[in-house]
Each structure stands twice: as structure tokens, then as C-alpha cells.
Design a protein around this motif. Sequence first.
Motif, PDB file in Angstrom:
ATOM      1  N   LEU A  68       0.834  -1.206   0.000  1.00 52.20           N
ATOM      2  CA  LEU A  68       0.000   0.000   0.000  1.00 52.20           C
ATOM      3  C   LEU A  68       0.867   1.253   0.000  1.00 52.20           C
ATOM      4  O   LEU A  68       0.632   2.187  -0.774  1.00 52.20           O
ATOM      5  CB  LEU A  68      -0.926  -0.006   1.211  1.00 52.20           C
ATOM      6  N   ILE A  69       1.877   1.267   0.848  1.00 51.30           N
ATOM      7  CA  ILE A  69       2.772   2.431   0.930  1.00 51.30           C
ATOM      8  C   ILE A  69       3.507   2.632  -0.389  1.00 51.30           C
ATOM      9  O   ILE A  69       3.668   3.763  -0.863  1.00 51.30           O
ATOM     10  CB  ILE A  69       3.738   2.279   2.123  1.00 51.30           C
ATOM     11  N   ASP A  70       3.937   1.551  -1.014  1.00 50.96           N
ATOM     12  CA  ASP A  70       4.579   1.656  -2.325  1.00 50.96           C
ATOM     13  C   ASP A  70       3.611   2.229  -3.358  1.00 50.96           C
ATOM     14  O   ASP A  70       3.991   3.065  -4.182  1.00 50.96           O
ATOM     15  CB  ASP A  70       5.080   0.290  -2.802  1.00 50.96           C
ATOM     16  N   ALA A  71       2.346   1.807  -3.300  1.00 49.42           N
ATOM     17  CA  ALA A  71       1.355   2.241  -4.291  1.00 49.42           C
ATOM     18  C   ALA A  71       1.033   3.727  -4.180  1.00 49.42           C
ATOM     19  O   ALA A  71       0.772   4.384  -5.188  1.00 49.42           O
ATOM     20  CB  ALA A  71       0.074   1.415  -4.156  1.00 49.42           C
ATOM     21  N   ILE A  72       1.051   4.266  -2.960  1.00 49.44           N
ATOM     22  CA  ILE A  72       0.711   5.688  -2.800  1.00 49.44           C
ATOM     23  C   ILE A  72       1.954   6.575  -2.850  1.00 49.44           C
ATOM     24  O   ILE A  72       1.855   7.793  -2.937  1.00 49.44           O
ATOM     25  CB  ILE A  72      -0.110   5.937  -1.513  1.00 49.44           C
ATOM     26  N   GLY A  73       3.133   5.977  -2.804  1.00 50.90           N
ATOM     27  CA  GLY A  73       4.358   6.751  -2.952  1.00 50.90           C
ATOM     28  C   GLY A  73       5.047   7.116  -1.663  1.00 50.90           C
ATOM     29  O   GLY A  73       5.843   8.057  -1.621  1.00 50.90           O
ATOM     30  N   GLY A  74       4.751   6.415  -0.579  1.00 54.33           N
ATOM     31  CA  GLY A  74       5.450   6.653   0.687  1.00 54.33           C
ATOM     32  C   GLY A  74       4.491   6.862   1.845  1.00 54.33           C
ATOM     33  O   GLY A  74       3.413   7.443   1.674  1.00 54.33           O
ATOM     34  N   ALA A  75       4.897   6.410   3.019  1.00 56.99           N
ATOM     35  CA  ALA A  75       4.072   6.522   4.221  1.00 56.99           C
ATOM     36  C   ALA A  75       3.788   7.972   4.594  1.00 56.99           C
ATOM     37  O   ALA A  75       2.725   8.297   5.123  1.00 56.99           O
ATOM     38  CB  ALA A  75       4.748   5.800   5.390  1.00 56.99           C
ATOM     39  N   ASP A  76       4.730   8.862   4.307  1.00 58.82           N
ATOM     40  CA  ASP A  76       4.567  10.275   4.651  1.00 58.82           C
ATOM     41  C   ASP A  76       3.452  10.948   3.860  1.00 58.82           C
ATOM     42  O   ASP A  76       2.987  12.028   4.240  1.00 58.82           O
ATOM     43  CB  ASP A  76       5.886  11.024   4.449  1.00 58.82           C
ATOM     44  N   LYS A  77       2.988  10.341   2.787  1.00 57.96           N
ATOM     45  CA  LYS A  77       1.905  10.922   1.988  1.00 57.96           C
ATOM     46  C   LYS A  77       0.522  10.590   2.550  1.00 57.96           C
ATOM     47  O   LYS A  77      -0.462  11.218   2.181  1.00 57.96           O
ATOM     48  CB  LYS A  77       1.996  10.434   0.546  1.00 57.96           C
ATOM     49  N   ILE A  78       0.436   9.613   3.418  1.00 50.97           N
ATOM     50  CA  ILE A  78      -0.866   9.144   3.908  1.00 50.97           C
ATOM     51  C   ILE A  78      -1.377  10.055   5.007  1.00 50.97           C
ATOM     52  O   ILE A  78      -0.752  10.224   6.047  1.00 50.97           O
ATOM     53  CB  ILE A  78      -0.773   7.688   4.402  1.00 50.97           C
ATOM     54  N   GLU A  79      -2.561  10.648   4.759  1.00 52.94           N
ATOM     55  CA  GLU A  79      -3.229  11.489   5.747  1.00 52.94           C
ATOM     56  C   GLU A  79      -4.434  10.785   6.365  1.00 52.94           C
ATOM     57  O   GLU A  79      -4.738  10.987   7.527  1.00 52.94           O
ATOM     58  CB  GLU A  79      -3.682  12.808   5.116  1.00 52.94           C
ATOM     59  N   ALA A  80      -5.147  10.002   5.556  1.00 51.96           N
ATOM     60  CA  ALA A  80      -6.332   9.298   6.044  1.00 51.96           C
ATOM     61  C   ALA A  80      -6.164   7.814   5.768  1.00 51.96           C
ATOM     62  O   ALA A  80      -5.553   7.418   4.782  1.00 51.96           O
ATOM     63  CB  ALA A  80      -7.589   9.823   5.358  1.00 51.96           C
ATOM     64  N   TYR A  81      -6.731   6.996   6.671  1.00 52.96           N
ATOM     65  CA  TYR A  81      -6.564   5.558   6.499  1.00 52.96           C
ATOM     66  C   TYR A  81      -7.765   4.789   7.030  1.00 52.96           C
ATOM     67  O   TYR A  81      -8.568   5.306   7.810  1.00 52.96           O
ATOM     68  CB  TYR A  81      -5.255   5.111   7.110  1.00 52.96           C
ATOM     69  N   GLY A  82      -7.898   3.540   6.561  1.00 50.86           N
ATOM     70  CA  GLY A  82      -8.993   2.680   6.990  1.00 50.86           C
ATOM     71  C   GLY A  82      -8.768   1.254   6.516  1.00 50.86           C
ATOM     72  O   GLY A  82      -7.776   0.958   5.834  1.00 50.86           O
ATOM     73  N   LYS A  83      -9.720   0.389   6.862  1.00 49.74           N
ATOM     74  CA  LYS A  83      -9.612  -1.025   6.508  1.00 49.74           C
ATOM     75  C   LYS A  83     -10.996  -1.610   6.309  1.00 49.74           C
ATOM     76  O   LYS A  83     -11.996  -1.051   6.769  1.00 49.74           O
ATOM     77  CB  LYS A  83      -8.866  -1.786   7.607  1.00 49.74           C
ATOM     78  N   ALA A  84     -11.047  -2.750   5.617  1.00 51.68           N
ATOM     79  CA  ALA A  84     -12.313  -3.433   5.384  1.00 51.68           C
ATOM     80  C   ALA A  84     -12.043  -4.903   5.125  1.00 51.68           C
ATOM     81  O   ALA A  84     -10.924  -5.294   4.760  1.00 51.68           O
ATOM     82  CB  ALA A  84     -13.041  -2.825   4.186  1.00 51.68           C
ATOM     83  N   ALA A  85     -13.078  -5.721   5.317  1.00 50.55           N
ATOM     84  CA  ALA A  85     -12.989  -7.139   4.965  1.00 50.55           C
ATOM     85  C   ALA A  85     -14.365  -7.610   4.515  1.00 50.55           C
ATOM     86  O   ALA A  85     -15.385  -7.191   5.051  1.00 50.55           O
ATOM     87  CB  ALA A  85     -12.498  -7.968   6.142  1.00 50.55           C
ATOM     88  N   VAL A  86     -14.363  -8.475   3.510  1.00 48.86           N
ATOM     89  CA  VAL A  86     -15.598  -9.078   3.004  1.00 48.86           C
ATOM     90  C   VAL A  86     -15.395 -10.583   3.000  1.00 48.86           C
ATOM     91  O   VAL A  86     -14.429 -11.088   2.421  1.00 48.86           O
ATOM     92  CB  VAL A  86     -15.934  -8.599   1.572  1.00 48.86           C
TER      93      VAL A  86
END
Length: 196
Positions: A68-86
Motif C-alpha cells: 500500500l505504501i509503495d502504491a501511494i508513494g510513501g508513508a509520509d503521503k498518507i493522511e487518512a486511512y482505513g480497513k475493510a474485509a468481506v
Amino acid sequence: MSFEIRKIVSYVEETLIEGGKATDKPVTMVGLAVVMKNPWAGRGFVEDIRSELNPHASELGELMVKRLIDAIGGADKIEAYGKAAVVGADGEIEHASAVIHNLRFGNHYRQAVNAKSYLSFTNKRGGPGTSIQVPMMHKDDEGARSHYVTLEMHIEDAPRADEIVVVLGASDGGRLHPRIGSRYIDLEELAAEQAQ
């Protein structure tokens, strides 16, 4: 028990215009999903889920957070987060919940982004192609309504009846043009109204 992963799916959404108004800073939301065999499906009622899950939850969390961090370009770019399961039809909601609510899984994400807020979540049952909603909030401020956002995605062939889809979501910003204020403003206004 080990997790048998059938596929890993990434979803990226970039919003540039909202309400007919463009933005100088587009907001990118990313979802990282793991489609895995439900280890408890077909076994009847399994009383002790935790002891089977605990040795493997950390490995899954580490794998997903890194991707996930690789996909968005780094942990420092993440401001909002969440999770889900189905969970698929042959499983229980408890099976989906067990994976995403295990701290050995979720702490990888919280620690990677130095979060103070809890990870908002959804867990549900669904079939292939079901809508997956990942509610998110600001990683440091649960009252920042600007970052109450939801990533929605689906996977055409998942979950199968004996599978679980586990998803982590991230956003590098909140809604494009937030105008409703924070939760704290409402609390102050309500307190002032009650004092009158």
C-alpha cells in the motif's frame, strides 16, 4: 494454518474536480486488497479463531502495508486511512472481523504512518463483485471531518464463497473542498447553546 493468497489487487483513484470546482492539489485514494482462502470455511463452527490467526496476522499486515505504501508513494503521503474485509457466503462475518481487528495485523499500518487515530473499518458478507467500502479518517485527528472519506472498489471474481477479501485504504488528503467544519466546532456550538 497459513493464508493462501489467490490474488492481490490495487485500486487507485485521483480526484481533480468536485462540485464543478477544480483543485490545485488532487486527492489520491489507494486500496490494496488481498483475496485469500477463508481458513475457517467448511469447518463448521470454529470456537478458537484467535490462536489459529495470531501466528499469521502479522505477516499479512506487513505484506499489505508495504504494498500500500509503495502504491501511494510513501508513508509520509498518507493522511487518512482505513480497513475493510468481506467474507464469502460459506464464511462468517466473524472470520472477516478476526483478520482486520487483530492488532498483530493492524499495528503494522498504524506504526508505519505514526497514527494516533484508530483504523475505521467495515466488515460484511458478499459475493464476487460486491461493493467494498473502506471508510477512512485522519490518521492523527478523529474529529477532522475533512478526512471522513470512503474508498469504494470491487473485484469481479472475489470473494468466492470460501474466501475473504482484506483491504487497506489510504488517502493523501481529505475531500477536495471541505466546508462543514470539524467535530470540535459542533461541540463548542452545542455547549454554548446549552449554556444559554
